[in-house]
Design a protein around this motif. Structure first.
Motif, PDB file in Angstrom:
ATOM      1  N   SER A 152     -19.503  18.749  48.009  1.00  0.00           N
ATOM      2  CA  SER A 152     -19.604  20.177  48.065  1.00  0.00           C
ATOM      3  C   SER A 152     -18.158  20.818  48.049  1.00  0.00           C
ATOM      4  CB  SER A 152     -20.272  20.316  49.420  1.00  0.00           C
ATOM      5  OG  SER A 152     -20.111  22.031  50.038  1.00  0.00           O
ATOM      6  N   LEU A 153     -17.183  20.231  48.665  1.00  0.00           N
ATOM      7  CA  LEU A 153     -15.946  20.970  48.655  1.00  0.00           C
ATOM      8  C   LEU A 153     -15.439  20.849  47.152  1.00  0.00           C
ATOM      9  CD1 LEU A 153     -13.426  22.006  50.056  1.00  0.00           C
ATOM     10  CD2 LEU A 153     -12.702  19.621  50.507  1.00  0.00           C
ATOM     11  N   PHE A 154     -15.527  19.805  46.646  1.00  0.00           N
ATOM     12  CA  PHE A 154     -14.868  19.484  45.319  1.00  0.00           C
ATOM     13  C   PHE A 154     -15.960  20.348  44.319  1.00  0.00           C
ATOM     14  CE2 PHE A 154     -13.571  14.845  46.796  1.00  0.00           C
ATOM     15  CZ  PHE A 154     -12.291  15.464  47.154  1.00  0.00           C
ATOM     16  N   SER A 155     -17.125  20.839  44.514  1.00  0.00           N
ATOM     17  CA  SER A 155     -17.944  21.665  43.584  1.00  0.00           C
ATOM     18  C   SER A 155     -16.910  22.975  43.439  1.00  0.00           C
ATOM     19  CB  SER A 155     -19.122  21.901  44.072  1.00  0.00           C
ATOM     20  OG  SER A 155     -19.193  22.929  45.302  1.00  0.00           O
ATOM     21  N   ARG A 156     -16.202  23.119  44.555  1.00  0.00           N
ATOM     22  CA  ARG A 156     -15.402  24.537  44.247  1.00  0.00           C
ATOM     23  C   ARG A 156     -14.446  24.320  43.139  1.00  0.00           C
ATOM     24  NH1 ARG A 156     -10.372  24.744  48.197  1.00  0.00           N
ATOM     25  NH2 ARG A 156      -9.801  23.521  46.704  1.00  0.00           N
TER      26      ARG A 156
ATOM     27  N   PRO B  28     -17.020  16.391  53.789  1.00  0.00           N
ATOM     28  CA  PRO B  28     -18.229  17.253  54.016  1.00  0.00           C
ATOM     29  C   PRO B  28     -18.285  18.108  55.462  1.00  0.00           C
ATOM     30  CG  PRO B  28     -18.435  14.940  54.691  1.00  0.00           C
ATOM     31  CD  PRO B  28     -17.195  14.896  54.128  1.00  0.00           C
ATOM     32  N   GLU B  29     -19.269  18.938  55.521  1.00  0.00           N
ATOM     33  CA  GLU B  29     -19.300  19.570  56.700  1.00  0.00           C
ATOM     34  C   GLU B  29     -20.261  18.919  57.620  1.00  0.00           C
ATOM     35  OE1 GLU B  29     -20.971  23.489  55.881  1.00  0.00           O
ATOM     36  OE2 GLU B  29     -19.084  24.505  55.517  1.00  0.00           O
ATOM     37  N   LEU B  30     -19.933  18.924  58.913  1.00  0.00           N
ATOM     38  CA  LEU B  30     -20.601  18.211  59.760  1.00  0.00           C
ATOM     39  C   LEU B  30     -21.616  18.836  60.899  1.00  0.00           C
ATOM     40  CD1 LEU B  30     -17.451  16.072  61.035  1.00  0.00           C
ATOM     41  CD2 LEU B  30     -19.060  15.445  59.212  1.00  0.00           C
ATOM     42  N   HIS B  31     -22.253  19.601  60.193  1.00  0.00           N
ATOM     43  CA  HIS B  31     -22.987  20.804  60.766  1.00  0.00           C
ATOM     44  C   HIS B  31     -24.257  20.168  61.460  1.00  0.00           C
ATOM     45  CE1 HIS B  31     -24.763  24.717  61.437  1.00  0.00           C
ATOM     46  NE2 HIS B  31     -25.940  24.352  60.916  1.00  0.00           N
ATOM     47  N   LYS B  32     -24.617  18.912  61.464  1.00  0.00           N
ATOM     48  CA  LYS B  32     -25.545  18.260  62.144  1.00  0.00           C
ATOM     49  C   LYS B  32     -25.292  18.095  63.457  1.00  0.00           C
ATOM     50  CE  LYS B  32     -29.178  17.328  58.805  1.00  0.00           C
ATOM     51  NZ  LYS B  32     -30.203  16.450  58.427  1.00  0.00           N
ATOM     52  N   LEU B  33     -23.956  17.980  63.538  1.00  0.00           N
ATOM     53  CA  LEU B  33     -23.496  17.775  64.988  1.00  0.00           C
ATOM     54  C   LEU B  33     -23.685  18.769  66.039  1.00  0.00           C
ATOM     55  CD1 LEU B  33     -20.303  15.348  64.201  1.00  0.00           C
ATOM     56  CD2 LEU B  33     -22.838  14.642  64.865  1.00  0.00           C
ATOM     57  N   THR B  34     -23.712  19.922  65.284  1.00  0.00           N
ATOM     58  CA  THR B  34     -23.867  21.311  66.132  1.00  0.00           C
ATOM     59  C   THR B  34     -24.778  21.060  67.183  1.00  0.00           C
ATOM     60  OG1 THR B  34     -23.047  22.560  64.475  1.00  0.00           O
ATOM     61  CG2 THR B  34     -23.937  23.795  66.233  1.00  0.00           C
ATOM     62  N   ALA B  35     -26.145  20.612  66.871  1.00  0.00           N
ATOM     63  CA  ALA B  35     -27.141  20.582  67.734  1.00  0.00           C
ATOM     64  C   ALA B  35     -26.880  19.513  68.845  1.00  0.00           C
ATOM     65  CB  ALA B  35     -28.405  20.294  67.171  1.00  0.00           C
TER      66      ALA B  35
ATOM     67  N   ASP C 299     -20.650  29.581  49.670  1.00  0.00           N
ATOM     68  CA  ASP C 299     -19.725  28.960  50.285  1.00  0.00           C
ATOM     69  C   ASP C 299     -18.369  28.466  49.061  1.00  0.00           C
ATOM     70  OD1 ASP C 299     -21.651  29.035  52.228  1.00  0.00           O
ATOM     71  OD2 ASP C 299     -21.566  27.265  52.955  1.00  0.00           O
ATOM     72  N   LYS C 300     -18.797  27.547  48.450  1.00  0.00           N
ATOM     73  CA  LYS C 300     -17.598  27.155  47.531  1.00  0.00           C
ATOM     74  C   LYS C 300     -17.512  28.103  46.066  1.00  0.00           C
ATOM     75  CE  LYS C 300     -18.705  24.365  49.482  1.00  0.00           C
ATOM     76  NZ  LYS C 300     -19.237  24.465  50.862  1.00  0.00           N
ATOM     77  N   ILE C 301     -18.665  28.928  46.114  1.00  0.00           N
ATOM     78  CA  ILE C 301     -18.872  29.469  44.596  1.00  0.00           C
ATOM     79  C   ILE C 301     -17.951  30.604  44.390  1.00  0.00           C
ATOM     80  CG2 ILE C 301     -20.643  30.617  43.446  1.00  0.00           C
ATOM     81  CD1 ILE C 301     -22.182  28.334  45.925  1.00  0.00           C
ATOM     82  N   ALA C 302     -17.946  31.435  45.480  1.00  0.00           N
ATOM     83  CA  ALA C 302     -17.111  32.660  45.287  1.00  0.00           C
ATOM     84  C   ALA C 302     -15.702  32.249  45.088  1.00  0.00           C
ATOM     85  CB  ALA C 302     -17.111  33.519  46.431  1.00  0.00           C
ATOM     86  N   PRO C 303     -15.097  31.378  45.850  1.00  0.00           N
ATOM     87  CA  PRO C 303     -13.580  30.779  45.894  1.00  0.00           C
ATOM     88  C   PRO C 303     -13.440  29.959  44.545  1.00  0.00           C
ATOM     89  CG  PRO C 303     -14.396  30.171  48.012  1.00  0.00           C
ATOM     90  CD  PRO C 303     -15.792  30.791  47.339  1.00  0.00           C
ATOM     91  N   GLY C 304     -14.349  29.520  44.005  1.00  0.00           N
ATOM     92  CA  GLY C 304     -14.301  28.883  42.806  1.00  0.00           C
ATOM     93  C   GLY C 304     -14.125  29.882  41.552  1.00  0.00           C
TER      94      GLY C 304
END
Length: 612
Positions: A129-133, A492-499, A159-164
């Motif tokens: 994801s991050l490198f896709s930027r 990677p984002e660790l969003h699944k840890l939010t729950a 997320d990465k698209i506008a900055p890219g």
């Protein structure tokens, strides 16, 4: 009347300008050389031009080559997977139609990949994801490498698209560029309710069927997600930099006003074209002042911490160097003027209905917190971006701009400068013997901003979930997830840890997260020290941490430390990144980026020759 610039804003801007003098000067010299070449109709061979316009009618060829009409390059990130980008499917034909009406010509210059982080959260694809930027940046440069364009439209949001797209456009910075958003989806289930169901699901208290139903209530149509994550933070930053038609970020897809704004974007791109009277190259527009305006607006709205990586990279693409200390200094004097989930119950549609970005920009200007002397894509400058677009009920082709409301119509969502939610901004820097990290403080209740507790150290987020399910985290705990930085696995984002962490907090435990990875822009009430740098894979101090070490996170005072004798801690051996074996699912192709990438505070750039 333009307010004088706040002393801290002026000081930070001057500091960035001095730090960037050599790189910015070199960048401007390069793009000015590009701008001063003869136009493509003269410098290109007949064969070059025949290839470029082979599919056009003889009339269109004559218009571009003989009459020298403006040629607009369109870079699109349309796909069906990403809800925010689905509306772009029919934009090229609309743009071509409006271009013809304005004696211009438009071509899809190229497409760029646009992945959905919501689909890849917790999945192998998130490691790309991050490198896709940077891939998007390179794709944008490839699209515009045909070098036959006088101006460009950039179709991308998330997320990465506008900055890219922005980084790629800055690599051909002599071109004027206008961003064209497509707007948010309608409000569905409340974000807070969705989060509670996720916590019940991770705790085994609800079924997968109920969980799936709730998720479809949240994500149900075309448009951006409605929480204030990275995608919508991108849009606020782009508006603050004057790269949109004013007020266009949060108008819904397919609405008559949305079409009117897209057509206005075409007219704007033609107005600022190369060789025109109002020529405005993006590399000149994006300067130290516009970057600071974006950062000020970001902290004033409690925006996504991801932009503290992406906008560092954007700035560096224009030869500008800032760091997290600059953002921290701004956040100390910029008030919090908006509360959008996860900072509060409202969503981005509530924010727009209450006055939106134009309201925020006007209120910040009152306090002297914006540079009002910046150049934007509009002739009226940043003051024009403080207005709201409207169309007539009986004429959908009309478009005008009106002032944002003087008083907030929804004080739970947006506030005036005289009555902010807080006197300081939503983002902060944490420092200490574990390195430097950032925290989104605006979403964390004051009682949760300090924690000092034993650490649970893991090298994978799956290990945290497993420990939670075994009941091993039912205590006050600082969860440390390391080897999640850009060099380790693409950050990677660790969003699944939010729950997981949210469930522990609701049980009454004091909980925090420390990681050299990223957390979703939608993360909220858990204090999270993220983007920790240097990362574990590059020998950062977090590689020495062990489960049971006492870690202190103090968001109010900007502190992140491990409470261990300095000599003993320094003498420890670093944990090592365990080889994952064959990566698969495309991740192998990003090995070069993992090898060359800079740290998070340097923008996690994989394409820069300097490392500071």
């Amino acid at each position: 009347m333009v307010a004088s610039v706040h002393p801290t804003v002026a000081r930070v801007t001057d500091r960035i300008r001095e730090r960037s003098e050599a790189t910015r000067t070199a960048y401007l010299a390069r793009i000015r050389d590009d701008a001063n070449r003869t136009n493509p109709r003269e410098r290109m061979s007949c064969s070059n031009l025949a290839h470029a316009f082979a599919v056009d009618s003889p009339e269109d060829r004559h218009d571009v080559l003989v009459d020298e009409r403006t040629n607009i390059g369109i870079v699109t990130t349309y796909n069906d997977m990403l809800s925010a980008h689905r509306p772009y499917e029919n934009y090229p034909e609309l743009i071509r139609d409006e271009a013809r009406k304005n004696k211009a010509h438009a071509q899809v210059a190229g497409g760029a990949p646009a992945m959905c982080d919501g689909v890849t959260q917790g999945m192998p694809g998130m490691e790309m994801s991050l490198f896709s930027r940077d891939v998007i940046a390179m794709s944008t440069a490839v699209a515009l490498s045909h070098d036959v364009y006088d101006t460009a439209l950039l179709l991308g949001i998330c997320d990465k698209i506008a900055p890219g797209l922005l980084i790629g456009a800055l690599s051909v910075g002599h071109l004027p560029c206008v961003f064209v958003p497509s707007g948010p989806m309608g409000s569905g289930i409340k974000n807070a309710k969705k989060s509670k169901v996720r916590e019940r699901f991770i705790s085994g208290q609800t079924s997968r069927e109920e969980m799936q139903d709730v998720e479809f209530q949240a994500y149900h149509s075309a448009g951006t997600c409605t929480f204030y994550g990275t995608a919508n933070s991108n849009q606020v930053a782009l508006e603050a930099m004057g790269l949109h038609v004013p007020g266009s970020a949060f108008v819904p897809p397919y609405a008559p006003l949305r079409e009117a704004l897209t057509r206005e974007a075409v007219r704007t791109a033609v107005d600022i074209r190369l060789g025109g009277d109002s020529y405005t190259p993006i590399g000149e527009l994006v300067d130290e002042r516009s970057i600071v305006n974006a950062l000020v607006t970001l902290v004033a709205t409690g925006g996504s911490t991801n932009l503290l990586i992406h906008w560092v990279a954007v700035a560096r693409a224009a030869g500008i160097i800032f760091d997290w200390s600059d953002v921290d200094d701004l956040s100390k004097v910029v008030p919090l003027l908006a509360k959008i989930y996860p900072n509060g119950p409202s969503d981005i549609n509530d924010f727009e209905n209450a006055g939106g970005t134009g309201f925020i920009l006007r209120e910040l200007a009152k306090l002297g917190l914006l540079h009002e002397d910046v150049v934007t894509v509009r002739r009226g400058g940043i003051q024009e971006h403080m207005l709201r677009p409207v169309i007539s009920d009986d004429d959908e082709s009309s478009l005008s701009f009106i002032s944002a409301p003087e008083e907030s119509p929804d004080e739970d969502t947006i506030r005036t400068a005289e009555d902010p939610f807080a006197s300081t901004g939503g983002l902060a820097l944490l420092k200490g013997n574990l390195g430097r990290s950032v925290i989104k403080i605006s979403a964390v209740k004051p009682k949760n901003r300090y924690i000092s507790a034993p650490a649970f150290v893991a090298d994978r987020q799956e290990d945290v979930t497993a420990a939670f399910q075994r009941g091993e985290l039912n205590r006050n705990v600082v969860v440390v997830v390391r080897f999640q930085g850009p060099a380790a696995n693409g950050m990677p984002e660790l969003h699944k840890l939010t729950a997981v962490l949210g469930a522990l907090q609701r049980q009454g435990y004091s909980v925090a997260l420390v990681t050299d990875g990223r957390m979703s822009g939608a993360s909220g009430r858990i204090p999270a020290a993220i983007h920790l740098t240097p990362e574990a894979a590059k020998g950062g101090p977090c590689a020495k941490l062990r489960t049971g070490d006492h870690v202190t996170l103090d968001a109010e005072n900007g502190i992140l430390t491990v409470d261990a004798p300095a000599e003993e801690f320094e003498a420890r051996e670093n944990a090592e990144l365990t080889a994952a074996g064959p990566l698969g699912l495309g991740r192998d192709l990003f090995a070069g980026m993992r090898h060359t990438v800079l740290g998070a505070e340097q923008g996690a750039c994989s394409w820069l020759p300097f490392t500071d």
